[in-house]
Design a protein around this motif. Structure first.
Motif, short mmCIF file in Angstrom:
data_model
loop_
_atom_site.label_atom_id
_atom_site.label_comp_id
_atom_site.label_asym_id
_atom_site.label_seq_id
_atom_site.Cartn_x
_atom_site.Cartn_y
_atom_site.Cartn_z
N PRO A 4 0.84 -1.21 0.00
CA PRO A 4 0.00 0.00 0.00
C PRO A 4 0.87 1.25 0.00
CG PRO A 4 0.07 -0.97 2.19
CD PRO A 4 0.78 -1.93 1.28
N ARG A 5 0.24 2.40 -0.19
CA ARG A 5 0.98 3.66 -0.21
C ARG A 5 1.60 3.91 1.17
NH1 ARG A 5 -2.13 8.79 -2.46
NH2 ARG A 5 -2.02 7.41 -4.31
N GLY A 6 2.86 4.24 1.17
CA GLY A 6 3.57 4.46 2.43
C GLY A 6 4.01 3.19 3.11
N ALA A 7 4.03 2.04 2.39
CA ALA A 7 4.40 0.77 3.02
C ALA A 7 5.85 0.77 3.48
CB ALA A 7 4.16 -0.38 2.04
N GLY A 8 6.74 1.36 2.67
CA GLY A 8 8.14 1.43 3.07
C GLY A 8 8.36 2.24 4.33
N PHE A 9 7.63 3.38 4.43
CA PHE A 9 7.76 4.22 5.62
C PHE A 9 7.22 3.51 6.86
CE2 PHE A 9 5.96 7.57 8.40
CZ PHE A 9 7.15 8.21 8.73
N LEU A 10 6.07 2.82 6.69
CA LEU A 10 5.50 2.07 7.81
C LEU A 10 6.42 0.94 8.26
CD1 LEU A 10 3.13 1.35 9.70
CD2 LEU A 10 2.14 0.02 7.84
N PHE A 11 7.04 0.26 7.30
CA PHE A 11 7.95 -0.83 7.65
C PHE A 11 9.17 -0.30 8.39
CE2 PHE A 11 11.34 -3.91 6.47
CZ PHE A 11 10.79 -5.02 7.06
N ALA A 12 9.68 0.87 7.98
CA ALA A 12 10.83 1.47 8.67
C ALA A 12 10.48 1.83 10.11
CB ALA A 12 11.30 2.70 7.91
N ILE A 13 9.27 2.35 10.34
CA ILE A 13 8.84 2.70 11.69
C ILE A 13 8.75 1.44 12.56
CG2 ILE A 13 6.94 3.60 13.07
CD1 ILE A 13 6.38 5.58 10.86
N LEU A 14 8.20 0.36 11.99
CA LEU A 14 8.10 -0.88 12.75
C LEU A 14 9.48 -1.43 13.11
CD1 LEU A 14 5.18 -2.66 10.84
CD2 LEU A 14 5.13 -1.78 13.17
N MET A 15 10.41 -1.32 12.18
CA MET A 15 11.75 -1.81 12.47
C MET A 15 12.45 -0.96 13.52
SD MET A 15 12.01 -4.55 10.93
CE MET A 15 10.24 -4.66 11.30
N MET A 16 12.20 0.34 13.51
CA MET A 16 12.75 1.18 14.58
C MET A 16 12.21 0.76 15.94
SD MET A 16 12.67 4.95 12.83
CE MET A 16 13.01 5.71 14.42
N GLY A 17 10.91 0.39 15.98
CA GLY A 17 10.33 -0.06 17.24
C GLY A 17 10.92 -1.34 17.75
N ALA A 18 11.50 -2.16 16.86
CA ALA A 18 12.08 -3.43 17.28
C ALA A 18 13.41 -3.23 18.00
CB ALA A 18 12.27 -4.35 16.08
N PHE A 19 14.06 -2.07 17.79
CA PHE A 19 15.39 -1.86 18.35
C PHE A 19 15.41 -0.78 19.44
CE2 PHE A 19 16.03 -3.45 14.01
CZ PHE A 19 16.79 -4.57 14.28
N ILE A 20 14.26 -0.21 19.78
CA ILE A 20 14.21 0.76 20.86
C ILE A 20 14.20 0.02 22.19
CG2 ILE A 20 12.81 2.56 21.96
CD1 ILE A 20 11.81 3.35 19.25
N PRO A 21 15.08 0.36 23.13
CA PRO A 21 15.10 -0.35 24.43
C PRO A 21 13.77 -0.23 25.16
CG PRO A 21 17.08 0.98 24.15
CD PRO A 21 16.15 1.36 23.03
N VAL A 22 13.40 -1.30 25.81
CA VAL A 22 12.13 -1.32 26.54
C VAL A 22 12.11 -0.27 27.65
CG1 VAL A 22 10.62 -2.74 27.97
CG2 VAL A 22 11.80 -3.75 26.01
N GLN A 23 13.25 -0.07 28.31
CA GLN A 23 13.30 0.85 29.44
C GLN A 23 12.95 2.27 29.04
OE1 GLN A 23 15.54 -1.34 28.54
NE2 GLN A 23 15.98 -2.69 30.28
#
Length: 321
Positions: free
Chosen positions: A144-163
């Motif tokens: 869908p439109r903006g799929a690359g941007f959405l995927f990048a945001i999700l990947m950033m969330g995978a590497f943000i420390p929980v704390q």
């Protein structure tokens, strides 16, 4: 009778006789002997086996100490014979750890934490895998439109420390009256598991032939029909990988359960910490070891039962891309 066939060696030019079975030309079922692999004990082979034995001993020795300590009475433990087998075998520490060990002011054992962990793990695993599978499917085929941007945001969330995100999440859940509740901790684990699950399923679906998706579209399949009838039945290997990752990750979690679960829904890891740190006189090492083994039974059983499926899922493209 055996016949002979004279063959000319192309490299030396010398004729050589070779024995041939009389029915060899007509019998294609006679197996051709294969050369055996050398099993010589070379220094490299000896070094590999020595390394594997040392590594196995390194990881199994603590487990052995925990097991033998958990079935010893305290009188034997005080003797300091850490590696000795129990002289008086007893399962009383296991019974006490499960049903009567003190976890603070209450002495109900670790069984309450076990059922709390089950209540947290099951819905959190199902929701995170379901949402991650849909996200991965959409990002792999529909774009869908903006799929690359959405995927990048999700990947950033995978590497943000929980704390880093604990305090904002506390404020958000408190504003909607979900802080220190079972639905609240389930939502937290679903949110933190969704980025990794999206990456896992997206890479798996991206490795599938695009012609399958195009053929389903030509046959009139829509978004949900293709996903439910085509993609999900083909996703067994990656689903097994996702289940192992989520169950072990959520079951072994301590920090999120301590902060967001509330006193009535504390998981087993938090209860284990309370048992070990709660002392009323003598520290019961056998009970502590039994409680530790009980807490780790579910992840260990999951790995032993579905370990080959985990390897098969990775080999089939679960982490490619």
């Amino acid at each position: 009778m055996m016949g002979q066939v004279v063959k000319l060696d192309k490299t030396t030019g010398v004729a050589a006789a070779e024995a041939v079975h009389p029915n060899a030309a007509n019998d294609a079922s006679i197996p051709t002997p294969r050369p055996r692999r050398s099993l010589a004990w070379t220094p490299a082979r000896i070094g590999v086996y020595a390394f594997l034995m040392i590594a196995a001993l390194f990881f199994l020795l603590p487990l052995y100490v925990m097991l033998v300590t958990s079935v010893k009475p305290m009188e034997e433990i005080r003797l300091g014979t850490l590696f000795a087998l129990p002289q008086h075998f007893t399962l009383e520490p296991w019974t006490q750890a499960w049903s009567s060990a003190c976890t603070g002011l209450e002495c109900n054992g670790i069984r309450g934490g076990f059922w709390n962990s089950v209540a947290i793990v099951v819905p959190s695993t199902i929701l995170s895998i379901a949402i991650g599978a849909v996200n991965g499917y959409a990002l792999s085929f529909w774009r869908p439109r903006g799929a690359g941007f959405l995927f990048a945001i999700l990947m950033m969330g995978a590497f943000i420390p929980v704390q880093v995100m604990i305090y904002p999440l506390v404020r958000v859940l408190a504003s909607v009256n979900l802080f220190s509740s079972l639905p609240g901790i389930i939502i937290i684990h679903t949110i933190f598991g969704m980025p990794v699950m999206t990456l896992l399923f997206r890479n798996y679906y991206a490795a599938l032939p695009l012609e399958l998706f195009k053929a389903a579209r030509i046959d009139g399949g829509g978004f949900w029909r293709i996903f439910l009838q085509l993609m999900v039945p083909m996703s067994t290997p990656v689903i097994v990988v996702a289940v192992i990752m989520q169950v072990t990750g959520i079951w072994n979690d301590f920090l999120l359960g301590l902060v967001f679960a509330g006193s009535e829904h504390l998981p087993m890891t938090v209860q284990l910490n309370n048992i070990i740190n709660t002392t009323t006189g003598e520290r019961l090492y056998n009970v502590n070891m039994a409680a530790t083994i009980l807490t780790s039974v579910v992840p260990l059983a999951l790995y032993f039962i579905s370990g080959r499926w985990f390897v098969r899922g990775i080999a089939s493209g679960a982490v490619k891309g």
